[in-house]
Design an enzyme around this catalytic site. Sequence first.
Site, mmCIF file in Angstrom:
data_model
loop_
_atom_site.group_PDB
_atom_site.id
_atom_site.type_symbol
_atom_site.label_atom_id
_atom_site.label_comp_id
_atom_site.label_asym_id
_atom_site.label_seq_id
_atom_site.Cartn_x
_atom_site.Cartn_y
_atom_site.Cartn_z
ATOM 1 C CE LYS A 1 -3.231 2.534 2.898
ATOM 2 N NZ LYS A 1 -4.461 2.228 3.730
ATOM 3 C CB ILE A 2 2.662 3.586 -2.226
ATOM 4 C CG1 ILE A 2 3.492 1.823 -3.084
ATOM 5 C CG2 ILE A 2 3.438 3.822 -3.103
ATOM 6 C CD1 ILE A 2 4.441 1.346 -1.585
#
Length: 309
Positions: A171-172
């Site tokens: 999850k960026i």
Amino acid sequence: MQVEKSRPYRGLFPVAPTPFTDSGDLDLEGQRRVLDCMIDQKVDGICILANYSEQFLLSDEERRLLVDLCLSHVAGRKPVMVTCSHFSTRIAVERARYAAELGASLLMLMPPYHGAGLKADEDHMIEHFARVADAAQTPIMVQDAPLSGVTLSVPFLVRLAQEVPLVNYFKIEVPFAAAKLRNLIQAGNAAIAGPFDGEEAITLMADLQAGATGTMSSALCPDLLRPIFDHHMAGRSTEAATAYAKVLPLINYENRQCGLRAAKTVMREGNVIRSDAVRHPLEQIHPHTKAGLIELARGVNPLALRWGH
């Protein structure tokens, strides 16, 4: 029923808020209603105990209660991702093992940190994730967020995915997320099973164009994100952009003015939950901010605004 753990997960995995009573106690019936509403929002999965769930304000006993309640209530209708972050590897392992035993499909972890000064070096971070993976035998989502203050470079994330194969979701939600997602996908190739977007989907279009295969928003309006994602994946870029433009003012207001309060406020307005209270020392949403949020929400009419009526 336990959801199959081995498939690649993609799509909409919003974070479930943790509802409280006005006095700050857990609202367990409200939590069940939140989960039911999210399933009706046509999500692909649900994340619990994340930062937008106020996980940092929950006791260990409350965490275990919520893991049990959420997994038993969802009962395999959707995959459930359980956040297990902690600076202590031992505690993160215990949280992960418990969640896996109860049927979590994925786990989410931030890198180990405590405040601004206590962080692990890269070798110890890899060992931290490896011990959690060994204990839980469940796919792990790395949460790469500014909150930790830990810089996770693309080469490090690729190394982590290669050395700990269960760590294959990312999850960026850092500045210039699209560029980082693009570089991560190119450098990591097959080791990157799930490059995800975050931060309330405020950069969703750019992140999807960079190759993101999922997004982790709040529970405010995933039903309005659904057509954006589906149009994009079907190659309908104009339709995706049109759908995104429609909902972007609401997402921007959430991201810049409300934070984790937004989903609760709209769910309270929609009779999903009885109270939109957040736990002290967080500040309750200001009445004027609430009014602005509800006005924008009414303009696009997300399911959470009408689910309980």
